[in-house]
Write a protein that holds these residues in place. Structure first.
Motif, PDB file in Angstrom:
ATOM      1  N   GLY A  97      -9.128 -11.643  -7.661  1.00  0.00           N
ATOM      2  CA  GLY A  97      -9.434 -10.107  -8.654  1.00  0.00           C
ATOM      3  C   GLY A  97      -8.378  -9.344  -7.527  1.00  0.00           C
ATOM      4  N   ALA A  98      -7.745  -9.508  -5.725  1.00  0.00           N
ATOM      5  CA  ALA A  98      -6.838  -9.001  -5.697  1.00  0.00           C
ATOM      6  C   ALA A  98      -5.489  -9.175  -5.737  1.00  0.00           C
ATOM      7  N   LYS A  99      -5.111 -10.997  -6.579  1.00  0.00           N
ATOM      8  CA  LYS A  99      -3.780 -11.077  -7.275  1.00  0.00           C
ATOM      9  C   LYS A  99      -3.709 -10.345  -8.460  1.00  0.00           C
ATOM     10  N   ALA A 100      -4.821 -10.041  -9.690  1.00  0.00           N
ATOM     11  CA  ALA A 100      -5.350  -9.532 -10.398  1.00  0.00           C
ATOM     12  C   ALA A 100      -4.624  -8.031 -10.600  1.00  0.00           C
ATOM     13  N   LEU A 101      -5.618  -7.295  -9.482  1.00  0.00           N
ATOM     14  CA  LEU A 101      -5.063  -5.908  -9.094  1.00  0.00           C
ATOM     15  C   LEU A 101      -3.809  -5.653  -8.771  1.00  0.00           C
ATOM     16  N   LYS A 102      -2.952  -6.533  -7.729  1.00  0.00           N
ATOM     17  CA  LYS A 102      -1.125  -6.286  -7.666  1.00  0.00           C
ATOM     18  C   LYS A 102      -0.636  -6.979  -8.841  1.00  0.00           C
ATOM     19  N   GLU A 103      -0.431  -7.205  -9.633  1.00  0.00           N
ATOM     20  CA  GLU A 103      -0.346  -7.616 -10.738  1.00  0.00           C
ATOM     21  C   GLU A 103      -0.277  -6.591 -11.684  1.00  0.00           C
ATOM     22  N   ALA A 104      -1.290  -5.904 -11.840  1.00  0.00           N
ATOM     23  CA  ALA A 104      -1.505  -5.046 -12.572  1.00  0.00           C
ATOM     24  C   ALA A 104      -0.628  -3.416 -12.122  1.00  0.00           C
ATOM     25  N   GLY A 105      -0.617  -3.608 -10.908  1.00  0.00           N
ATOM     26  CA  GLY A 105       0.452  -1.916 -10.457  1.00  0.00           C
ATOM     27  C   GLY A 105      -0.288  -1.054  -9.496  1.00  0.00           C
ATOM     28  N   ILE A 106      -1.470  -1.969  -8.785  1.00  0.00           N
ATOM     29  CA  ILE A 106      -2.442  -0.351  -8.547  1.00  0.00           C
ATOM     30  C   ILE A 106      -1.735  -0.817  -6.445  1.00  0.00           C
ATOM     31  N   ASP A 107      -1.386   0.712  -6.307  1.00  0.00           N
ATOM     32  CA  ASP A 107      -1.425   0.762  -4.579  1.00  0.00           C
ATOM     33  C   ASP A 107      -1.303   0.043  -4.020  1.00  0.00           C
ATOM     34  N   GLY A 108      -3.036  -0.030  -3.614  1.00  0.00           N
ATOM     35  CA  GLY A 108      -4.059  -1.149  -2.625  1.00  0.00           C
ATOM     36  C   GLY A 108      -4.899  -1.207  -2.504  1.00  0.00           C
ATOM     37  N   LEU A 109      -5.667  -2.394  -2.250  1.00  0.00           N
ATOM     38  CA  LEU A 109      -7.594  -2.499  -2.404  1.00  0.00           C
ATOM     39  C   LEU A 109      -8.131  -0.874  -0.980  1.00  0.00           C
ATOM     40  N   THR A 110      -9.321  -1.103  -1.319  1.00  0.00           N
ATOM     41  CA  THR A 110     -10.191  -0.406  -0.112  1.00  0.00           C
ATOM     42  C   THR A 110     -11.082  -1.857  -0.203  1.00  0.00           C
ATOM     43  N   VAL A 111     -11.116  -1.863   1.195  1.00  0.00           N
ATOM     44  CA  VAL A 111     -12.021  -2.910   1.363  1.00  0.00           C
ATOM     45  C   VAL A 111     -13.046  -2.240   2.583  1.00  0.00           C
ATOM     46  N   ALA A 112     -14.617  -2.122   1.888  1.00  0.00           N
ATOM     47  CA  ALA A 112     -15.487  -2.016   2.455  1.00  0.00           C
ATOM     48  C   ALA A 112     -16.145  -2.621   3.600  1.00  0.00           C
ATOM     49  N   ASP A 113     -16.471  -1.747   4.890  1.00  0.00           N
ATOM     50  CA  ASP A 113     -17.077  -2.400   5.893  1.00  0.00           C
ATOM     51  C   ASP A 113     -18.850  -2.887   6.094  1.00  0.00           C
ATOM     52  N   ASN A 114     -19.140  -3.309   5.366  1.00  0.00           N
ATOM     53  CA  ASN A 114     -20.567  -4.578   4.802  1.00  0.00           C
ATOM     54  C   ASN A 114     -21.253  -2.800   4.323  1.00  0.00           C
ATOM     55  N   SER A 115     -20.846  -2.308   3.766  1.00  0.00           N
ATOM     56  CA  SER A 115     -21.327  -1.477   2.900  1.00  0.00           C
ATOM     57  C   SER A 115     -22.894  -2.172   2.609  1.00  0.00           C
ATOM     58  N   LEU A 116     -23.365  -1.536   2.484  1.00  0.00           N
ATOM     59  CA  LEU A 116     -25.061  -0.844   2.015  1.00  0.00           C
ATOM     60  C   LEU A 116     -25.321  -2.116   3.492  1.00  0.00           C
ATOM     61  N   ALA A 117     -24.666  -1.425   4.536  1.00  0.00           N
ATOM     62  CA  ALA A 117     -25.276  -2.513   5.050  1.00  0.00           C
ATOM     63  C   ALA A 117     -25.754  -3.840   5.605  1.00  0.00           C
ATOM     64  N   SER A 118     -25.144  -4.911   4.685  1.00  0.00           N
ATOM     65  CA  SER A 118     -25.445  -5.801   4.301  1.00  0.00           C
ATOM     66  C   SER A 118     -23.898  -6.873   4.893  1.00  0.00           C
ATOM     67  N   PRO A 119     -24.350  -7.935   5.367  1.00  0.00           N
ATOM     68  CA  PRO A 119     -23.313  -8.166   5.888  1.00  0.00           C
ATOM     69  C   PRO A 119     -22.637  -9.356   4.893  1.00  0.00           C
ATOM     70  N   ARG A 120     -21.127  -9.128   5.196  1.00  0.00           N
ATOM     71  CA  ARG A 120     -20.356  -9.450   4.496  1.00  0.00           C
ATOM     72  C   ARG A 120     -18.724 -10.130   5.115  1.00  0.00           C
ATOM     73  N   ILE A 121     -17.802 -10.836   4.615  1.00  0.00           N
ATOM     74  CA  ILE A 121     -16.839 -11.702   5.993  1.00  0.00           C
ATOM     75  C   ILE A 121     -16.251  -9.937   6.324  1.00  0.00           C
ATOM     76  N   CYS A 122     -15.349 -10.519   7.171  1.00  0.00           N
ATOM     77  CA  CYS A 122     -14.858  -9.170   7.785  1.00  0.00           C
ATOM     78  C   CYS A 122     -13.332  -9.017   7.300  1.00  0.00           C
ATOM     79  N   ASN A 123     -13.994  -6.946   6.605  1.00  0.00           N
ATOM     80  CA  ASN A 123     -13.207  -7.012   5.626  1.00  0.00           C
ATOM     81  C   ASN A 123     -11.636  -6.759   6.568  1.00  0.00           C
ATOM     82  N   LYS A 124     -10.877  -6.750   7.977  1.00  0.00           N
ATOM     83  CA  LYS A 124     -10.532  -6.175   8.782  1.00  0.00           C
ATOM     84  C   LYS A 124      -9.360  -8.035   7.751  1.00  0.00           C
ATOM     85  N   THR A 125     -10.607  -9.315   8.017  1.00  0.00           N
ATOM     86  CA  THR A 125      -9.932 -10.568   8.100  1.00  0.00           C
ATOM     87  C   THR A 125      -9.261 -10.896   6.980  1.00  0.00           C
TER      88      THR A 125
END
Length: 617
Positions: free
Chosen positions: A339-367
């Motif tokens: 998805g990140a690669k497809a969005l880059k090719e689509a010309g977006i300026d950047g991703l926003t990556v949430a910090d465990n949205s809805l209080a559910s653990p996800r892979i660290c957004n910083k990583t």
């Protein structure tokens, strides 16, 4: 002879900790309540300090204010608790010692964005209770926040001429948490009318002495020092302090050499420590001159500016598209990076990556943001919540983000843990989103949360969240103004699902100069729409939108309706705002790719239209 006259003639000894002794007796509740329930215990503590040589004792009123007593249901007994505390201390002191009314800092060692009127009212109430009992002076102690101490000192000085002792507390020797040098803070307090200025709590004798070596002897006030006995140790569920009273004997003489006229002890100290201090100054006279050790001002280097523009810089001048892409809840990262690669090719300026949205653990957004930047060449705006990290972890996290070259941050409170996968998890909330914005901007000055130099300035741009989906959008706009006042550079809104709400958002924020990204989220089904409307905080859909999604006869039709609704919202948004913030549902990145291309197409059409109109005019 009053307290100040005595300090002019000799070095005086204060008392030590009350709470430490009570804690050692197994008492672990509101210490101030004991003025009413166990007055003999408090009297005995005063008596022991007086026998040890204390000439200035403090009332057992450190937390006897409305705000702190409210934690124990005792907020209506402020007057009674403070009055009894003075009476107990007077009874113990007789005419042999001075009694100072203690008022502790309410902010404590936590960070707050402002000094509320509630804190001022609480201070005034306690102040008047102590003054009514005719204390010999006031002791304002354990103030990490210099602004809070200055505020309450001004209030006190307006209504009384009795001696006022002001003690600041430091996280780092010689510097307060906002980066102000101890010497500068003491000078300001002296100029505002404090009679005794100094340090207490947090640090032991060694670091307090190191800090005082950089402080000149005040011209109109006296210096004080009330160190802890040591740094605390946590053992078997209890805080313990090293107790070596003889150590204090040596430092008492050193404090005298630095110009200290009033010395006592804070956390961990006992009558034995005070007795050692008394012995340490035996036969010594006050010093009136000293050689001040110049405090080294560490040069803070500028951060090298990155070659690419940050999102904040882009949205200020042109149409900008950012897309939220949730990091995975498991360890399968393939779709995220696709998805990140497809969005880059689509010309977006950047991703926003949430910090465990809805209080559910996800892979660290910083990583994930770091890997996307390295492998795909796409910048990210990283969300940072106040929910999951204490101040130690938050400082570490921000330094890590800076080191990785991540410059855009969204500072938010974070969804409550009870809605997530671990409803029993602890929410930290050492700070609010307002405070976090302020602290990030402090890092931009090269100053850590504790006031210590970072030796380099960070150059974060901070985004703030704005919720338009409220009944009173004016109140929400006021909160946004406050976030900008504390340093927010630009704004991301919650997803908006009506043309009218976009226009209402523009009307409510058009006076705000900070750029705004309008949140647009494509709906994928009627169930999705109903869940968002009924169960997700901060999101509301119009009845019309919900009806349109409900009539879809197939998943494909529902998806098409959702995209059509999003495109019409985009048409309105780009008339009023430079920034579009696409929120990708269920990592269906192809939807955001289509909408990103639509935004670019509509932007070109509008640009051509504007150029034609300009040519015709």
């Amino acid at each position: 002879m009053n307290l100040l006259d005595s300090l002019k003639e000799r070095i005086m000894i204060g008392d030590g900790a009350t709470g430490t002794l009570l804690y050692s007796y197994g008492i672990d509740r509101c210490f101030e309540e004991l003025n009413l329930t166990h007055p003999d215990d408090i009297f005995h503590i005063h008596e022991e300090y007086l026998k040890a040589g204390a000439e200035v004792i403090q009332t057992n009123t450190y937390g006897a204010n409305y705000i702190k007593l409210n934690r124990y249901g005792l907020e209506e007994r402020v007057k009674e608790i403070n009055s009894e505390a003075v009476k107990i201390a007077r009874k113990a002191a007789k005419k042999d010692a001075f009694v100072v009314g203690t008022i502790g800092g309410i902010h404590g060692a936590r960070f707050y964005s402002e000094l509320s009127e509630e804190i001022k009212r609480s201070f005034r109430e306690q102040l008047y209770c102590l003054l009514f009992e005719h204390v010999d002076g006031l002791l304002l102690e354990t103030y990490y926040d210099l602004d809070e101490l200055i505020t309450v000192l001004k209030i006190a000085r307006q209504v009384t001429n009795i001696p006022i002792i002001t003690n600041v507390s430091m996280h780092e020797p010689g510097v307060l948490e906002n980066g102000i040098l101890l010497s500068e803070a003491i000078k300001r307090l002296e100029d505002l009318g404090a009679d005794v200025v100094g340090v207490n709590c947090r640090l032991g004798p060694y670091h307090v002495l190191k800090a005082l070596e950089t402080v000149p002897i005040p011209e109109k006030a006296f210096l004080s020092a009330y160190p802890n006995s040591s740094l605390p140790e946590f053992r078997n569920g209890k805080l313990l302090y090293k107790s070596e009273p003889e150590y204090f004997k040596k430092f008492a003489a050193h404090f005298r050499d630095e110009g200290v006229r009033l010395m006592g002890g804070c956390c961990g100290t006992t009558p034995a420590h005070i007795r050692s201090m008394k012995e340490g100054i035996q036969g010594l006279i006050p010093v009136k001159k000293k050689k001040v050790k110049e405090q080294a001002r560490i040069e803070i280097g500028e951060t090298k500016k990155l070659d690419e523009l940050t999102l904040f810089e882009k949205v200020k001048t042109k149409r900008s598209i950012i897309v939220e892409l949730d990091t995975p809840k498991d360890l399968d990262t393939r779709k995220f990076f696709e998805g990140a690669k497809a969005l880059k090719e689509a010309g977006i300026d950047g991703l926003t990556v949430a910090d465990n949205s809805l209080a559910s653990p996800r892979i660290c957004n910083k990583t994930m943001a770091s890997l996307v930047k390295r492998d795909i060449g796409l910048s990210s705006l990283v969300h940072v919540t106040c929910r999951d990290r204490n101040l130690i972890g938050m400082q570490s996290h921000l330094m890590g983000l800076h080191t990785l070259g991540i410059r855009d941050i969204l500072a938010i409170t974070g969804d409550p843990t009870k809605i997530g996968d671990f409803p029993g998890a602890t929410s930290v909330f050492d700070v609010t989103s307002f405070d976090l914005i302020k602290l990030i901007k402090q890092c931009n000055e090269g100053i850590s949360f504790s006031g210590k130099s970072l030796k380099q300035k960070t150059n974060f741009h901070v985004a703030a969240a704005f919720n338009s989906n409220v009944h009173n959008i004016g109140k929400s706009a006021e909160r946004l103004e406050k976030k900008i006042q504390f340093g927010a550079d630009y704004v991301l809104t919650q997803p908006i699902f009506s043309r009218e709400k976009i226009i209402e958002t523009w009307e409510a924020t058009k006076h705000i100069k900070a750029p705004i990204y309008i949140g647009i989220m494509p709906l994928v089904s009627s169930k999705n729409a109903e869940f968002l409307h009924n169960e997700v905080p901060g999101i509301k859909l119009t009845d019309e939108t919900r009806k349109r999604m409900a009539v879809a006869k197939s998943p494909e039709q529902a998806l098409q309706i959702g995209l059509d609704i999003a495109k019409k919202l985009i048409d309105t948004a780009i008339e009023y705002f430079n920034g579009i913030y696409l929120i990708t549902p269920f990592i269906r990145y192809e939807l955001s790719v289509e909408l990103a291309k639509y935004i670019q197409q509509r932007t070109k059409e509008l640009d051509v239209k504007k150029q034609t109109q300009f040519a015709l005019s």
